[in-house]
Design a protein around this motif. Structure first.
Motif, mmCIF file in Angstrom:
data_model
loop_
_atom_site.group_PDB
_atom_site.id
_atom_site.type_symbol
_atom_site.label_atom_id
_atom_site.label_comp_id
_atom_site.label_asym_id
_atom_site.label_seq_id
_atom_site.Cartn_x
_atom_site.Cartn_y
_atom_site.Cartn_z
ATOM 1 N N SER A 29 81.312 69.181 15.169
ATOM 2 C CA SER A 29 82.379 69.523 14.132
ATOM 3 C C SER A 29 83.692 69.629 14.916
ATOM 4 C CB SER A 29 81.973 70.723 13.133
ATOM 5 O OG SER A 29 83.129 70.990 12.355
ATOM 6 N N ASP A 39 84.840 68.567 8.733
ATOM 7 C CA ASP A 39 83.721 68.460 7.523
ATOM 8 C C ASP A 39 83.786 69.597 6.502
ATOM 9 O OD1 ASP A 39 83.132 70.680 9.226
ATOM 10 O OD2 ASP A 39 81.055 70.171 9.618
ATOM 11 N N LEU A 59 81.773 61.453 11.131
ATOM 12 C CA LEU A 59 82.046 62.565 10.112
ATOM 13 C C LEU A 59 81.580 62.008 8.826
ATOM 14 C CD1 LEU A 59 83.313 65.180 8.973
ATOM 15 C CD2 LEU A 59 85.396 63.712 8.845
ATOM 16 N N LEU A 81 78.792 63.961 6.160
ATOM 17 C CA LEU A 81 78.965 64.267 5.079
ATOM 18 C C LEU A 81 77.978 63.807 4.232
ATOM 19 C CD1 LEU A 81 82.701 63.834 4.863
ATOM 20 C CD2 LEU A 81 81.510 66.202 4.879
#
Length: 970
Positions: free
Chosen positions: A231, A262, A284, A288
């Motif tokens: 992240s 995120d 990313l 998601l």
């Protein structure tokens, strides 16, 4: 003659008994003990066992009806000589009542007109009658049927039989509907079943991640996303409507705010996310997608529960310049093989359940981007309540490109030292025990060797560095170009050899001929502004090039293409009929090599201001020989001179300045000229210019002015530039601004802490900041440790959700702040650390939408007079805030809309003098509810607000501030 006209001549009282003679009287009950169906034939008086009329009597009754209906004043309804024939025909029609195959319930259901039509159809047709007589008979029959149906409804058995028939009909209908449902599943059940399949497909498709270089030896090519995902942070200048400053007034803008990338969609429904090549934008999007598609999501990703993701990679959607897809084409356009139920995507979007992930605005030609924005705007206007993420390289679109559509613009930050360390450790753990001995030496090199540390700024580069460090037994090439060359050598020449693969495709090609062929594809894609092409076209490009490449010419071109596609490690097939590079960076690198090989310098210069060509130009400088390099750079300076505006000029100069770092050799006069020209654009005038200037790297630091020579605005933008040049050399420059009187400069320095090593930055910058009115932003536990180590006890704190509960408790116990903005993740956040605070006057809570929290954790003993509630109500509702006896200002702008019960509870908070609400809160305020203690109301609204009930709800109102959502002021 109409039945109504006949009714004026035949009163019901006089004619009703005549017609009633046609029916037999019946006893009570529903008649269930008789035959299964009681037909009309058993109810008429001239048929069956209860016969009371003969056919002759019926004819006499018909004659009476005709006689009475034709007598009286006015014109006769039929010719006099046809009276007998009409009477005979009417009698036959009435007698047909006994031939109808129905009962009284069915007759009433038909209605008098349909019953009359049935009687006329069952009786002999009138023969030789005039038109007037025929019309008279139709009207008379309808009028008679109207009376007969009235008699049916008055019979004692009718209601009982009606109920029985209705019960039977309903049971039959239910049985039929159940059978239809069984044979044809309901839409919602089809939707639910399809969603399970679709989410499972997305989880499998996006649940694994390629880590470049880790696919050597016997390691798998792709790794579980939840193990490999890191992240990262995103920053942006957030308008902070709804946040109160220390004087209880709205703050128009905050300095750069950091947020986990995120979690950006948890705070903002619409996000435009910028990031450099390899910074992790597509990863990313995968994260998601998988977080929304799986039940086993991380706790802090729970905000995506129940959401349906749609992944829309623009590079694939516009491969041939096609129109961007309407919702019903989302799945096939994105390469999903599943066929949804009709209208499913529309239903998901209309319900506000979608997460629409539009990946790669920068990967379509600039001329097509306005069309893409129009397409996006059409979707936004048609569907509300969804979450939208659009990704792009930093300079592909201007800063306000989607600002008018409610998008928050964020930029992926370079990886911090801590994030690089985390990535390196995960990489070596995933690579297996053979890689373990190389982990610590690489971490040491990243910390002590500047050229290595400067390259490790994003996941792609970190992955390549890890792979090459292990592959070369601890030796790392210097510079970006050398790093890519080594990576290509590893992928093209050593990959199969280290796996002991031999020649699985039947051919063996060295590194050089493979590069010669693959760069043809890169050249075509870049020249045409694409990142993907048809497989057939790719094969034709290779076929044309094979004869000129001596080592490859001995093999069939089709076999060579298959080898490159499957064995090079650089190409892939996202669908059966398309080809692209495993990462855009490799395409740019090889396109630059092809351009230099062909010496297409004119092509490079013509695209100097095109964001898609920035990396290509930089790498072309790296590929060029010294004389060629100087020529390219001088041409870039000439292009900057002819640029139409300052923005384009700055972009070209920054491309030239950053290209210097890739040059093997460049003459000092060219270098000095570039830096001199860059200095002319210093200091930057806007946030966008400041970010652009930072791309010039550490050499720009020497050109930036100090606090003693810059005004507050120029100093602010210069500090933004320096805080985005994340090298240790930036620290001495930034330290010069630590005691600057401008609050936003010191706030920018504070928020930049997350980009640098926590310890050195804390010692050189944080410890020297003037704390006056400065809010200290604490992002992680390591920042907590540094504050405590340095003995800093700030009064104003902002604590991010990444800080652990233990770290929060230690920090709050040490500082006991006066003002606190606190973000806590998860459905059950721990707020117990707040209860011991004794000085707290202002509190802003940032919790998840579904957070379960208690107002009992708020410090009732502290002088807490300003409170901003989060996206969820406390346990027990607003009335639980009554324990805060000093509370005078309550901000509900981000809270759920107030219900009628909420308003009644608000009315009990007698100490609240200032209330911040949204226009939508006013809708459910019940009549008669008044908040008598409130003197000041701040009302957020989108359009012209409706203020009819303001005086009724707030009878003591002295000040009304209207704050338009998204505006810069009141």
């Amino acid at each position: 003659m109409e039945p109504a006209l006949i009714g004026t001549r035949l009163t019901s009282a006089a004619i009703g008994p005549l017609l009633k003679k046609l029916l037999v009287s019946d006893g009570p009950g529903a008649g269930l003990t008789g035959s299964s169906k009681i037909r009309l034939s058993s109810l008429v008086s001239f048929r069956g066992e209860k016969r009371t009329l003969t056919e002759k009597d019926v004819r006499r009754l018909a004659a009476t009806l005709v006689g009475r209906s034709t007598s009286g004043p006015g014109e006769a309804p039929l010719p006099a000589d046809e009276t007998e024939a009409v009477t005979d025909t009417l009698a036959k029609t009435l007698l047909a009542l006994g031939d109808l195959d129905m009962d009284d319930v069915q007759a009433v259901r038909l209605g008098h007109r349909d019953l009359a039509r049935r009687l006329r159809a069952a009786a002999p047709a009138p023969d030789g009658l005039s038109a007037d007589s025929v019309l008279y008979l139709e009207s008379m029959t309808e009028w008679a049927c109207l009376h007969l149906l009235e008699f049916f409804t008055q019979r004692s058995t009718f209601i009982a039989r009606s109920l029985v028939e209705q019960t039977r009909s309903q049971a039959e209908l239910i049985a039929k509907v159940d059978e239809v449902i069984r044979r044809t599943p309901r839409t919602d059940s089809r939707d639910a079943e399809f969603e399970r399949r679709y989410l499972d497909h997305l989880a499998k498709k996006h649940g694994r991640l390629t880590i470049y270089g880790i696919d050597l030896h016997h390691s798998p090519d792709r790794w579980p996303l939840d193990l490999a995902y890191l992240s990262l942070e995103a920053t942006g200048e957030d308008p902070s409507a709804g946040v109160l400053d220390e004087t209880d007034h709205p703050v128009p803008h905050q300095p750069e705010q950091a947020v986990r990338a995120d979690l950006a969609l948890a705070r903002h429904d619409r996000v435009l996310l910028r990031g450099l090549a390899g910074s992790g934008k597509t990863t990313l999007v995968q994260w998601l997608t998988v977080s929304a598609a799986t039940e086993a999501r991380a706790d802090d990703m729970a905000y995506l529960q129940g959401c349906i993701p749609f992944v829309l990679p623009l590079r694939a959607l516009t491969r041939h310049g096609e129109r961007l897809p309407a919702p019903d084409r989302f799945l096939p356009a994105a390469g999903c093989p599943l066929a949804p139920p009709d209208g499913w995507v529309d239903r998901v979007l209309a319900a506000g359940r979608a997460v629409v992930l539009v990946d790669g605005i920068d990967e379509i030609p600039e001329a097509e981007r306005s069309r893409a924005r129009d397409w996006l705007r059409d979707l936004l206007s048609a569907y509300e309540g969804n979450r939208w993420l659009v990704t792009s390289r930093p300079t592909a679109v201007r800063d306000d490109w989607l600002a008018g559509d409610g998008f928050t613009e964020l930029t992926l930050s370079p990886m911090t030292r801590a994030e690089v360390t985390t990535f390196v450790r995960r990489w070596h753990r995933a690579a297996g025990p053979e890689a373990k001995p190389y982990e610590q030496p690489l971490l040491d090199a990243l910390r002590t060797t500047e050229h290595v540390g400067r390259l490790a700024t994003n996941p792609l580069m970190c992955g390549l560095i890890c792979a090459l460090h292990r592959d070369r037994r601890g030796f790392l090439p210097r510079g970006r170009k050398a790093l890519y060359e080594a990576a290509l050598s590893m992928l093209l020449a050593r990959r199969d050899r280290e796996r002991d693969m031999g020649a699985p495709s039947g051919i063996a090609l060295d590194e050089a001929p493979q590069i010669q062929l693959i760069q043809r594809l890169a050249y075509w894609l870049t020249l045409n502004g694409r990142t993907q092409l048809d497989r057939a076209h790719a094969e034709s490009l290779v076929r044309e090039a094979v004869p000129a490449v001596q080592e490859a010419a001995q093999y069939p071109p089709e076999t060579v293409f298959t080898h490159l596609l499957h064995r090079s490690g650089l190409l892939r097939e996202p669908t059966e009929d398309t080809v692209d590079f495993v990462h855009r960076t490799f395409q740019d690198y090889l396109a630059a090599k092809a351009l230099v090989d062909h010496w297409d310098i004119g092509v490079l210069v013509r695209h100097a201001a095109d964001d898609q060509w920035e990396d290509v130009i930089r790498m072309a400088v790296g590929h060029a020989r010294p004389r060629e390099c100087a020529e390219i750079l001088r041409e870039l300076l000439a292009a900057a001179d002819s640029a139409q505006d300052r923005r384009a000029q700055l972009r070209i100069l920054m491309v030239a300045a950053t290209a210097l770092e890739n040059a093997t050799e460049v003459s000092p006069d060219v270098r000095d000229e570039i830096m001199a020209r860059t200095a002319e654009l210093i200091p930057p005038h806007t946030y966008d210019e400041a970010r652009q200037l930072a791309l010039g790297g550490s050499s720009v630091l020497r050109l930036l002015g100090g606090p003693e020579e810059l005004g507050a605005t120029d100093a602010y933008h210069s500090v933004i530039t320096a805080t985005h040049i994340t090298v240790d050399a930036a620290l001495p420059y930034l330290a010069r601004f630590a005691d600057h009187p401008a609050l936003r400069i010191r706030a920018q320095l504070m928020h930049a802490w997350t980009r640098f090593a926590p310890g050195p930055y804390a010692e050189e910058i944080i410890a020297r900041l003037d704390p006056h009115e400065l809010r200290y932003f604490v992002h992680a536990d390591e920042h907590v440790e540094e504050l405590l180590r340095l003995g800093l006890r700030p009064d104003l704190l902002e604590v991010d959700e990444s800080v652990s509960d233990e770290g929060l408790a230690r920090l709050l116990a040490a500082c006991d702040p006066v003002s606190l903005r606190l973000r806590r993740p998860g459905p059950r956040p721990c707020l117990s650390a707040l209860s011991g605070l004794t000085r707290l006057e202002s509190l802003t809570l940032g919790l998840d939408v579904d957070a379960d929290w208690s107002a009992a954790d708020l410090p009732a003993g502290a002088p807490l007079d300003r409170l901003e509630l989060p996206h969820s109500w406390p346990q027990g509702g607003v009335k639980a805030l009554g324990r805060l006896r000093y509370l005078t200002s309550l901000n509900l702008w981000k809270a759920p809309y107030a219900t009628a019960d909420t308003w009644r509870e608000l009315a009990t908070l007698s100490t609240v003098r200032t209330l911040w609400i949204d226009e939508g809160d006013l809708v459910d305020c019940p009549k008669g509810t008044a908040l008598k203690s409130v003197r000041t109301v701040r009302l957020t609204h989108e359009e012209k607000p409706e203020l009819n009930r303001i005086d009724e709800i707030f009878p003591s109102l002295g000040e009304l501030d209207l704050v338009q959502t998204g505006s810069d002021g009141e």
